[in-house]
Design a protein around this motif. Structure first.
Motif, PDB file in Angstrom:
ATOM      1  N   LEU A 105       0.826  -1.205   0.000  1.00 20.48           N
ATOM      2  CA  LEU A 105       0.000   0.000   0.000  1.00 20.48           C
ATOM      3  C   LEU A 105       0.863   1.259   0.000  1.00 20.48           C
ATOM      4  O   LEU A 105       0.405   2.328   0.378  1.00 20.48           O
ATOM      5  N   SER A 106       2.086   1.133  -0.443  1.00 21.16           N
ATOM      6  CA  SER A 106       3.016   2.258  -0.385  1.00 21.16           C
ATOM      7  C   SER A 106       3.006   3.045  -1.686  1.00 21.16           C
ATOM      8  O   SER A 106       2.479   2.602  -2.704  1.00 21.16           O
ATOM      9  N   SER A 107       3.605   4.216  -1.621  1.00 17.82           N
ATOM     10  CA  SER A 107       3.905   4.994  -2.819  1.00 17.82           C
ATOM     11  C   SER A 107       5.296   5.579  -2.641  1.00 17.82           C
ATOM     12  O   SER A 107       5.745   5.796  -1.515  1.00 17.82           O
ATOM     13  N   GLY A 108       5.989   5.808  -3.723  1.00 20.19           N
ATOM     14  CA  GLY A 108       7.349   6.305  -3.630  1.00 20.19           C
ATOM     15  C   GLY A 108       8.368   5.190  -3.701  1.00 20.19           C
ATOM     16  O   GLY A 108       8.050   3.999  -3.678  1.00 20.19           O
ATOM     17  N   GLU A 129      -6.136   5.901 -10.423  1.00 18.17           N
ATOM     18  CA  GLU A 129      -5.202   6.806 -11.098  1.00 18.17           C
ATOM     19  C   GLU A 129      -3.787   6.247 -11.152  1.00 18.17           C
ATOM     20  O   GLU A 129      -2.935   6.749 -11.897  1.00 18.17           O
ATOM     21  N   GLY A 130      -3.504   5.194 -10.385  1.00 17.96           N
ATOM     22  CA  GLY A 130      -2.198   4.541 -10.432  1.00 17.96           C
ATOM     23  C   GLY A 130      -1.162   5.211  -9.558  1.00 17.96           C
ATOM     24  O   GLY A 130      -1.274   6.381  -9.182  1.00 17.96           O
ATOM     25  N   ASP A 131      -0.151   4.476  -9.229  1.00 18.97           N
ATOM     26  CA  ASP A 131       0.979   4.975  -8.459  1.00 18.97           C
ATOM     27  C   ASP A 131       1.698   6.050  -9.268  1.00 18.97           C
ATOM     28  O   ASP A 131       1.917   5.902 -10.478  1.00 18.97           O
ATOM     29  N   GLY A 132       2.113   7.121  -8.600  1.00 21.32           N
ATOM     30  CA  GLY A 132       2.822   8.194  -9.285  1.00 21.32           C
ATOM     31  C   GLY A 132       4.107   7.750  -9.939  1.00 21.32           C
ATOM     32  O   GLY A 132       4.569   8.377 -10.910  1.00 21.32           O
ATOM     33  N   LEU A 133       4.718   6.673  -9.444  1.00 26.17           N
ATOM     34  CA  LEU A 133       5.950   6.186 -10.067  1.00 26.17           C
ATOM     35  C   LEU A 133       5.724   5.692 -11.482  1.00 26.17           C
ATOM     36  O   LEU A 133       6.675   5.630 -12.277  1.00 26.17           O
ATOM     37  N   ARG A 134       4.476   5.343 -11.824  1.00 25.12           N
ATOM     38  CA  ARG A 134       4.224   4.847 -13.186  1.00 25.12           C
ATOM     39  C   ARG A 134       4.551   5.896 -14.241  1.00 25.12           C
ATOM     40  O   ARG A 134       4.965   5.551 -15.354  1.00 25.12           O
ATOM     41  N   GLU A 178       0.316   7.108 -22.738  1.00 18.08           N
ATOM     42  CA  GLU A 178      -0.855   6.635 -22.019  1.00 18.08           C
ATOM     43  C   GLU A 178      -0.863   5.105 -22.010  1.00 18.08           C
ATOM     44  O   GLU A 178      -0.655   4.462 -23.031  1.00 18.08           O
ATOM     45  N   GLY A 179      -1.071   4.540 -20.837  1.00 18.57           N
ATOM     46  CA  GLY A 179      -1.093   3.091 -20.711  1.00 18.57           C
ATOM     47  C   GLY A 179       0.275   2.465 -20.543  1.00 18.57           C
ATOM     48  O   GLY A 179       0.380   1.253 -20.325  1.00 18.57           O
ATOM     49  N   ASP A 180       1.320   3.274 -20.656  1.00 20.31           N
ATOM     50  CA  ASP A 180       2.678   2.752 -20.480  1.00 20.31           C
ATOM     51  C   ASP A 180       3.212   3.188 -19.124  1.00 20.31           C
ATOM     52  O   ASP A 180       2.632   4.053 -18.453  1.00 20.31           O
ATOM     53  N   ASP A 181       4.321   2.625 -18.706  1.00 23.56           N
ATOM     54  CA  ASP A 181       4.939   2.945 -17.421  1.00 23.56           C
ATOM     55  C   ASP A 181       6.368   3.398 -17.643  1.00 23.56           C
ATOM     56  O   ASP A 181       7.040   2.983 -18.602  1.00 23.56           O
ATOM     57  N   GLY A 182       6.857   4.240 -16.732  1.00 30.18           N
ATOM     58  CA  GLY A 182       8.255   4.622 -16.758  1.00 30.18           C
ATOM     59  C   GLY A 182       9.149   3.470 -16.349  1.00 30.18           C
ATOM     60  O   GLY A 182       8.723   2.519 -15.691  1.00 30.18           O
ATOM     61  N   PRO A 183      10.426   3.527 -16.714  1.00 30.89           N
ATOM     62  CA  PRO A 183      11.329   2.400 -16.426  1.00 30.89           C
ATOM     63  C   PRO A 183      11.580   2.193 -14.936  1.00 30.89           C
ATOM     64  O   PRO A 183      11.819   1.070 -14.509  1.00 30.89           O
ATOM     65  N   PHE A 219       9.403   2.481 -12.488  1.00 29.19           N
ATOM     66  CA  PHE A 219       8.306   1.657 -11.987  1.00 29.19           C
ATOM     67  C   PHE A 219       8.476   0.212 -12.448  1.00 29.19           C
ATOM     68  O   PHE A 219       8.293  -0.729 -11.669  1.00 29.19           O
ATOM     69  N   ALA A 220       8.836   0.034 -13.709  1.00 35.75           N
ATOM     70  CA  ALA A 220       8.989  -1.333 -14.229  1.00 35.75           C
ATOM     71  C   ALA A 220      10.103  -2.078 -13.511  1.00 35.75           C
ATOM     72  O   ALA A 220      10.002  -3.293 -13.276  1.00 35.75           O
ATOM     73  N   PHE A 221      11.185  -1.374 -13.155  1.00 34.43           N
ATOM     74  CA  PHE A 221      12.271  -2.000 -12.406  1.00 34.43           C
ATOM     75  C   PHE A 221      11.819  -2.369 -11.000  1.00 34.43           C
ATOM     76  O   PHE A 221      12.018  -3.504 -10.537  1.00 34.43           O
ATOM     77  N   LEU A 222      11.192  -1.430 -10.305  1.00 35.41           N
ATOM     78  CA  LEU A 222      10.811  -1.655  -8.914  1.00 35.41           C
ATOM     79  C   LEU A 222       9.651  -2.633  -8.763  1.00 35.41           C
ATOM     80  O   LEU A 222       9.458  -3.194  -7.683  1.00 35.41           O
TER      81      LEU A 222
END
Length: 810
Positions: free
Chosen positions: A16-19, A43-48, A59-64, A66-69
């Motif tokens: 349930l975390s963010s960051g 709305e999704g985690d801000g890391l996305r 849109e619909g994609d994630d930053g790297p 987020f994908a790593f973590l």
């Protein structure tokens, strides 16, 4: 591929975390095989959508990042305003063994899912909370960012990082977030060793106080002065060559002598004072470096065994021969960009095979069945997590002792092995002359890293000492060492033979650069690890060479090695089998430098250092205040970091900047970043006529993250650390009473004190431990007579003999 189920295969973790901190904690647990469900609002985690290089994420994609973590995790969406979603989340929580929480999302900030509420409603579950200051104390509700926490902790000053004529400078890359995530994993795994749940209360301020400064409070109290005040550029350090940058340093007297030979100034060898005071030699060193290529300097330094490394960054890390040879960077399982592999390696393989990060809205997947659950808990709930675990500590200085100190504070029986010829190097960090009585027992740094341990001395150059070492190992569950890889055979240890004879033994090896690869035998100090991993690249002012953080290379390595030990202990509790844990300092550092690696691999963007500014907050900087020291010099600073638009509006209101409050171009962080110089000038003018305490008293109640830039030795004066009991007074038989830092988290129901015994005197437990091995009192006395064991360092004995000889001559 793991040869059996990973150590945490039976654990269900609800995230349930963010960051970064929470995400990295649950990544380490997922790597260990836990079934981690990342729960997000619609709305999704801000890391996305995070890209600190400013790359556009479709849109619909994630930053790297987020994908790593988020690799190996499962996903779930729950709207806190939807009763059906809340019911589904409650059902998931009913299956959970662990919940990891941090504020910052609509879900986490729902009253039902606050840490205390979860702990009360689910007493069998470990609830791990990660917050800036911890859940309790006078500052617990105050606004903070990574930057202001570095300032409060003393981490911005560190060991005197940066030039005296420039402002102090933060350690770049948000390392405090990553370290907090690792310590949250440590607290979580420790809690899972107990039969009931805990509320694990992680304080990011305490993490940074522990990991970004070098036990400054215990040192100051035991020696009577701070370890260091003021700032200076380390010489040698990060140097400009004819074609780039190189990192070179000296950590011992011999390395300094060899460096003098390398830079063709043998006359410097004749002045012994230059080892400690050599900053004025920088122009001549710089001139020598400028005439040579980076490759030439690295080759020469390598030949002379002088600590060295390239100054890597996100663009160069993937091209580094050593990292390539070791396969240190791997393809992300979903998006294919390069990312760091795990911070530790196991033989046999223990970690889960990585799987792709979940897209927003993906189903959580099937959790392990209840029949799979295996507990490694101690039978007594009040018992410390690692009570009954016996550890042989063959480490010295910072990284290794931090790992074993964590085990000791969590209940393990730790035997710290030294010799009279080579006591732990931190015993020498006292500022006392070798002729002074008992100087080796008065190091606040040694004491800070070794409370609760035992001390045994053995001469490992002797056959008898090596035989006793093997006998000691036979009594232990875990062996931890941080020698360079070639040393173990020199002291008569064959790792393969040890593991074959005792398959239940856990052996933890902490080489700087790993057990293989072309840099395998290079000398490793914190600064060259930071250089090679990219941590140095992001630290410093943009118009000057970067500077080594000079702190996190060691503490980060010890932190991750402790996680590795915990995973191996968890597996042994399930299977009875031991493991070899390779906890390379460089692999650990690459993990907390991951963002610049994944940003470059995914987007081709090289992240750059920016002094005290931030890609995620604007304005952010240090500002000189009206405070003056006893000599009338002004070097007092405050850190201000505006991370949200709401905080910007609060700042404008408090400072009566009505025009800027109405200015639409400043309504967003991007707009404020464009006009950062202008805002800095205004904040600088305002702070310059106010004392630091006045600035804090004005801005903090308004909700603006702000901090005084503290000297590290001032940590114990912070009301928050006092209220949480982060420092405990420890009474040492020689050095007397001094405050000592504890753990950066609290386990609910823990005993009142963390430090149950002072740091040991040299060889204090020789008799106890050798008697345990079956030796008689006469045999032990004989070992001392021939120098196999002892209580006084050889250097002290020689100095005392010389002093007596000089006195006799007079």
């Amino acid at each position: 591929m793991p040869t059996s189920s990973p150590p945490l295969a039976a654990e269900v973790v609800v995230d349930l975390s963010s960051g970064i901190a929470g995400a990295y904690c649950t990544k380490l647990l997922a790597d260990g095989g836990a079934h981690v469900v990342k729960v997000e609002a619609p709305e999704g985690d801000g890391l996305r959508k995070r890209s600190v290089s400013g790359a556009e994420i479709s849109e619909g994609d994630d930053g790297p990042l987020f994908a790593f973590l988020s690799s190996s995790k499962h996903g779930m969406v729950a709207d806190p305003d939807d009763s059906g979603d809340l019911a589904a989340l409650r059902a998931l929580l009913d299956t959970a063994d662990v919940v990891v929480w941090s504020s910052g999302s609509r879900l986490a900030d729902h009253a039902e899912f606050a840490p205390a509420a979860l702990n009360e409603s689910m007493p069998h579950v470990t609830v791990t909370s990660i917050s800036p200051f911890g859940l309790e104390g006078p500052w617990s509700a105050n606004a903070a960012t990574e930057f202001t926490l570095q300032a409060w902790s003393g981490g911005i000053v560190g060991l005197g990082r940066g030039a005296a004529d420039r402002p102090p400078v933060q350690v770049g890359g948000q390392v405090g977030e990553w370290l907090s995530g690792a310590w949250a994993a440590i607290g979580t795994l420790a809690s899972r060793c107990r039969p009931s749940g805990d509320l694990v209360d992680v304080s990011m301020l305490e993490v940074m106080a522990m990991c970004m400064t070098y036990y400054p409070v215990s040192f100051t109290e035991m020696v009577g002065r701070p370890f260091r005040i003021g700032r200076s550029v380390i010489t040698p350090g990060v140097e400009s060559t004819s074609d780039g940058l190189v990192g070179v340093g000296v950590g011992t007297g011999q390395q300094w002598l060899d460096f003098c030979v390398m830079v063709e100034h043998p006359e410097w060898m004749e002045d012994r004072s230059l080892f400690a005071n050599r900053a004025h030699l920088q122009p001549e060193i710089a001139a020598w470096m400028a005439e040579r290529t980076t490759a030439e300097v690295l080759e020469l330094a390598g030949a002379l065994r002088i600590p060295h490394a390239p100054i890597n960054n996100g663009a160069t890390a993937g091209e580094t021969d050593h990292l390539q040879a070791r396969g240190a960077l791997v393809a992300n399982p979903r998006d294919g960009f390069l990312e760091p592999g795990p911070p530790y390696r196991f033989d046999p393989p223990l970690l889960a095979t990585p799987t792709p990060a979940p897209r927003l809205g993906a189903a959580p997947g099937a959790a392990p069945s209840a029949t799979d659950s295996v507990t490694s808990a101690a039978p007594d709930a009040a018992r410390l997590p690692y009570a009954g675990v016996r550890v042989l500590d063959l480490t010295s200085f910072w990284a290794g002792p931090l790992c074993t100190h964590g085990l000791a504070m969590l209940g393990a029986d730790v035997i710290h092995l030294e010799s009279t010829a080579r006591p732990d190097g931190t015993r020498l960090l006292t500022g006392l002359r070798f002729t002074e009585p008992d100087w080796w027992e008065q190091s606040g740094i040694f004491s800070g890293l070794n409370t609760g341990k035992k001390s045994v001395t053995l001469d490992l150059t002797s056959e008898r000492g090596q035989a006793l070492l093997r006998s000691l190992i036979d009594t232990c569950d875990v062996v931890v060492e941080n020698y360079t890889p070639r040393v173990l055979k020199q002291i008569g240890l064959d790792v393969d033979a040890l593991r074959s004879a005792r398959p239940e033994l856990i052996i933890v090896r902490m080489p700087g650069f790993g057990l293989d690869g072309p840099w395998r035998d290079n000398p490793a100090f914190a600064f060259v690890i930071e250089d090679a991993a990219g941590l140095t690249w992001l630290t410093g002012h943009p118009d000057a060479n970067p500077v080594s953080p000079y702190c996190v290379g060691d503490s980060n390595a010890g932190t991750h090695a402790l996680v590795g030990v915990q995973l191996a202990l968890e597996r042994r509790a399930r299977t009875g089998e031991g493991a070899l844990v390779e906890a390379s300092m460089l692999d650990a550092a690459l993990n907390i430098a991951a963002e610049q690696i994944v940003e470059h691999s995914a987007f081709g963007a090289r992240l750059e250092r920016d002094g005290n500014r931030s890609p995620t907050a604007a304005p952010q900087n240090l500002y000189l205040t009206a405070d003056a020291d006893e000599d009338g010099l002004r070097d007092g600073w405050v850190a201000i970091s505006v991370a949200t638009n709401e905080q910007w509006r609060a700042l404008c209101e408090e400072l009566e900047w009505a025009e800027w409050a109405r200015d639409a171009s400043l309504a967003t962080a991007d707009g404020r970043r464009v006009r950062h110089d202008e805002i800095d000038a205004a904040l600088g003018a305002w702070c310059a006529v106010h004392r630091g305490d006045e600035v804090v008293a004005r801005l903090w109640p308004a909700g603006v993250p702000v901090a005084n830039v503290m000297q590290p030795h001032e940590q114990a004066t912070l009301p928050q650390l006092k209220a949480r009991g982060y420092f405990e007074s420890v009474d040492h038989a020689v050095a007397g009473q001094a405050l000592h830092s504890t753990m950066p988290f609290r386990l609910s129901g823990d005993a009142d004190r963390v430090h149950r015994a002072a740091a040991p005197q040299l060889g204090e437990h020789n008799g106890e431990e050798l008697t345990r091995l079956g030796l008689s009192a006469d045999e032990i006395e004989g070992l001392e007579t021939v120098g196999v064991i002892g209580r006084v360092p050889d250097a002290a004995r020689r100095a005392q003999e010389k002093a007596r000889a000089r006195a006799a001559e007079r």
